[in-house]
Design an enzyme around this catalytic site. Structure first.
Site, PDB file in Angstrom:
ATOM      1  CE  LYS A  14      -2.163  -1.063   3.854  1.00 38.51           C
ATOM      2  NZ  LYS A  14      -1.864  -2.605   4.373  1.00 38.51           N
ATOM      3  NE  ARG A  89      -4.378  -1.371   9.158  1.00 44.87           N
ATOM      4  CZ  ARG A  89      -3.582  -0.824   8.410  1.00 44.87           C
ATOM      5  NH1 ARG A  89      -3.721   0.318   8.046  1.00 44.87           N
ATOM      6  NH2 ARG A  89      -2.381  -1.452   8.282  1.00 44.87           N
ATOM      7  NE  ARG A 127       7.592  -2.538   6.814  1.00 48.17           N
ATOM      8  CZ  ARG A 127       6.292  -2.304   6.553  1.00 48.17           C
ATOM      9  NH1 ARG A 127       5.894  -1.765   5.597  1.00 48.17           N
ATOM     10  NH2 ARG A 127       5.337  -2.994   7.436  1.00 48.17           N
ATOM     11  NE  ARG A 133       6.621  -0.620  10.046  1.00 46.81           N
ATOM     12  CZ  ARG A 133       5.485  -0.504   9.132  1.00 46.81           C
ATOM     13  NH1 ARG A 133       5.601   0.323   8.209  1.00 46.81           N
ATOM     14  NH2 ARG A 133       4.270  -1.163   9.473  1.00 46.81           N
ATOM     15  NE  ARG A 144       1.613  -5.462  11.036  1.00 48.47           N
ATOM     16  CZ  ARG A 144       2.687  -5.246  10.280  1.00 48.47           C
ATOM     17  NH1 ARG A 144       3.995  -5.708  10.666  1.00 48.47           N
ATOM     18  NH2 ARG A 144       2.662  -4.282   9.345  1.00 48.47           N
TER      19      ARG A 144
HETATM   20  P1  B4P Z   1       4.573  -1.496   2.359  1.00 53.44           P
HETATM   21  O1  B4P Z   1       4.123  -1.023   1.110  1.00 53.44           O
HETATM   22  O2  B4P Z   1       5.347  -0.847   3.149  1.00 53.44           O
HETATM   23  O3  B4P Z   1       3.309  -2.303   3.146  1.00 53.44           O
HETATM   24  P2  B4P Z   1       1.902  -1.725   3.787  1.00 53.44           P
HETATM   25  O4  B4P Z   1       1.117  -2.471   3.044  1.00 53.44           O
HETATM   26  O5  B4P Z   1       1.663  -0.014   3.482  1.00 53.44           O
HETATM   27  O6  B4P Z   1       2.105  -1.508   5.321  1.00 53.44           O
HETATM   28  P3  B4P Z   1       1.394  -1.993   6.622  1.00 53.44           P
HETATM   29  O7  B4P Z   1       0.024  -2.409   6.425  1.00 53.44           O
HETATM   30  O8  B4P Z   1       2.311  -2.818   7.132  1.00 53.44           O
HETATM   31  O9  B4P Z   1       1.573  -0.773   7.519  1.00 53.44           O
HETATM   32  P4  B4P Z   1       0.816   0.390   7.847  1.00 53.44           P
HETATM   33  O10 B4P Z   1       1.671   1.607   8.134  1.00 53.44           O
HETATM   34  O11 B4P Z   1      -0.407   0.807   7.165  1.00 53.44           O
HETATM   35  O12 B4P Z   1       5.412  -2.899   1.825  1.00 53.44           O
HETATM   36  C1  B4P Z   1       6.060  -3.635   2.748  1.00 53.44           C
HETATM   37  C2  B4P Z   1       7.234  -4.109   2.186  1.00 53.44           C
HETATM   38  O13 B4P Z   1       7.130  -4.864   1.221  1.00 53.44           O
HETATM   39  C3  B4P Z   1       8.234  -2.831   2.119  1.00 53.44           C
HETATM   40  O14 B4P Z   1       9.469  -3.162   2.680  1.00 53.44           O
HETATM   41  C4  B4P Z   1       8.274  -2.855   0.663  1.00 53.44           C
HETATM   42  O15 B4P Z   1       9.626  -2.281   0.295  1.00 53.44           O
HETATM   43  C5  B4P Z   1       8.055  -4.173   0.322  1.00 53.44           C
HETATM   44  N1  B4P Z   1       7.259  -4.351  -1.066  1.00 53.44           N
HETATM   45  C6  B4P Z   1       6.297  -3.794  -1.452  1.00 53.44           C
HETATM   46  N2  B4P Z   1       5.802  -3.915  -2.808  1.00 53.44           N
HETATM   47  C7  B4P Z   1       6.765  -4.976  -3.179  1.00 53.44           C
HETATM   48  C8  B4P Z   1       6.940  -5.749  -4.230  1.00 53.44           C
HETATM   49  N3  B4P Z   1       6.025  -5.529  -5.425  1.00 53.44           N
HETATM   50  N4  B4P Z   1       7.667  -6.555  -4.324  1.00 53.44           N
HETATM   51  C9  B4P Z   1       8.625  -6.585  -3.534  1.00 53.44           C
HETATM   52  N5  B4P Z   1       8.507  -6.182  -2.251  1.00 53.44           N
HETATM   53  C10 B4P Z   1       7.615  -4.918  -2.238  1.00 53.44           C
HETATM   54  O16 B4P Z   1       0.103   0.280   9.353  1.00 53.44           O
HETATM   55  C11 B4P Z   1       0.968  -0.024  10.590  1.00 53.44           C
HETATM   56  C12 B4P Z   1       0.093  -0.380  11.853  1.00 53.44           C
HETATM   57  O17 B4P Z   1      -0.534   1.116  12.100  1.00 53.44           O
HETATM   58  C13 B4P Z   1      -1.154  -1.083  11.698  1.00 53.44           C
HETATM   59  O18 B4P Z   1      -0.953  -2.484  11.969  1.00 53.44           O
HETATM   60  C14 B4P Z   1      -2.161  -0.619  12.771  1.00 53.44           C
HETATM   61  O19 B4P Z   1      -1.840  -0.979  14.099  1.00 53.44           O
HETATM   62  C15 B4P Z   1      -1.932   0.629  12.524  1.00 53.44           C
HETATM   63  N6  B4P Z   1      -2.984   1.419  11.790  1.00 53.44           N
HETATM   64  C16 B4P Z   1      -2.665   2.071  10.768  1.00 53.44           C
HETATM   65  N7  B4P Z   1      -3.806   2.571  10.101  1.00 53.44           N
HETATM   66  C17 B4P Z   1      -4.934   2.167  10.928  1.00 53.44           C
HETATM   67  C18 B4P Z   1      -6.478   2.387  10.972  1.00 53.44           C
HETATM   68  N8  B4P Z   1      -6.849   3.038   9.992  1.00 53.44           N
HETATM   69  N9  B4P Z   1      -6.967   1.772  12.066  1.00 53.44           N
HETATM   70  C19 B4P Z   1      -6.456   1.467  13.010  1.00 53.44           C
HETATM   71  N10 B4P Z   1      -4.880   1.158  13.328  1.00 53.44           N
HETATM   72  C20 B4P Z   1      -4.356   1.583  12.078  1.00 53.44           C
END
Ligand code: B4P
Length: 193
Positions: A14, A89, A127, A133, A144
């Site tokens: 994302k 979420r 990551r 992290r 998660r």
């Molecule tokens: P990211 O792109 O960083 O992953 P994400 O889905 O955005 O992150 P996530 O869901 O963990 O975190 P968030 O900050 O929203 O990719 C992950 C890794 O994969 C990276 O290292 C990237 O380089 C790699 N990657 C990406 N695409 C790739 C590809 N095509 N090929 C290879 N590698 C690839 O949330 C963190 C926490 O905050 C949650 O668990 C929750 O506790 C809280 N939170 C956030 N929003 C909330 C909400 N709305 N309500 C309640 N709690 C919330």
């Protein structure tokens, strides 16, 4: 106005794809995860609570996160639109977002990045090693993923029913995933002209 939700399990990409979308379509990026991490760094009351929850893989309560998002929207008017990364979420957050955007064009599209669990775990562990992290540890990742299945996944049916859901295979390279996203967003931008 183009309001986009980017959706999927932890580690689906994302945040990664949001950055590319912002660069190409000039949308304002709202990542609730990033905002919470800033609150944690600043040691605010919300940050202290969020830290405990995030480190154990739980969600921050709906009322707090909805208030946080509503404040961000009020202070960031952007006529081009927003990309919502990590929000909603839960169904309650989905209902709140619908209401908040009622006067601002509504949600145009929900991009659902579909990635196999094995790949999600590999990416998050990597990551965890690279960025230190605290929520990218083996135990927290399992929790998660469970929280995602129980509380977040029901939004897929919710947005499908509204005709807004586009599912994209997110296990390909960053560039290939972005190509699929561009096809969808370019069509929408063209239709809006
Ligand atoms: P990211 O792109 O960083 O992953 P994400 O889905 O955005 O992150 P996530 O869901 O963990 O975190 P968030 O900050 O929203 O990719 C992950 C890794 O994969 C990276 O290292 C990237 O380089 C790699 N990657 C990406 N695409 C790739 C590809 N095509 N090929 C290879 N590698 C690839 O949330 C963190 C926490 O905050 C949650 O668990 C929750 O506790 C809280 N939170 C956030 N929003 C909330 C909400 N709305 N309500 C309640 N709690 C919330």
């Amino acid at each position: 106005m183009l309001n986009v939700v980017i959706f999927g399990a932890p580690g689906c990409g994302k945040g990664t794809q949001s950055e590319l979308i912002v660069e190409k379509y000039h949308l304002s990026h709202i990542s609730t995860g990033n905002v919470l991490r800033t609150e944690i760094e600043k040691k605010t009351e919300l940050g202290k609570l969020a830290r405990k929850l995030i480190e154990t893989g739980q969600l921050v309560p709906d009322d707090l996160i909805i208030k946080m998002l509503s404040d961000i929207l009020k202070s960031n008017p952007n006529k081009q639109g927003f990309i919502f990364d990590g929000f909603p979420r839960t169904i309650a957050q989905g209902n709140a977002l619908g209401q908040l955007l009622d006067d601002n064009g509504g949600i145009a599209v929900v991009l659902n990045l579909d990635v196999e669990e094995k790949i999600l775990i590999e990416r998050l562990l990597k990551r965890g090693e690279e960025q230190n992290r605290h929520d990218d540890t083996p135990e927290t990742i399992q929790n998660r993923l469970k929280v995602y299945k129980d509380q977040t996944e029901p939004l897929i049916a919710y947005y499908k029913k509204q005709g807004k859901l586009f599912t994209i295979k997110g296990s390909y390279s960053v560039e290939d995933v972005f190509e699929s996203i561009k096809e969808i967003l370019d069509r929408l931008v063209y239709q809006n002209k």
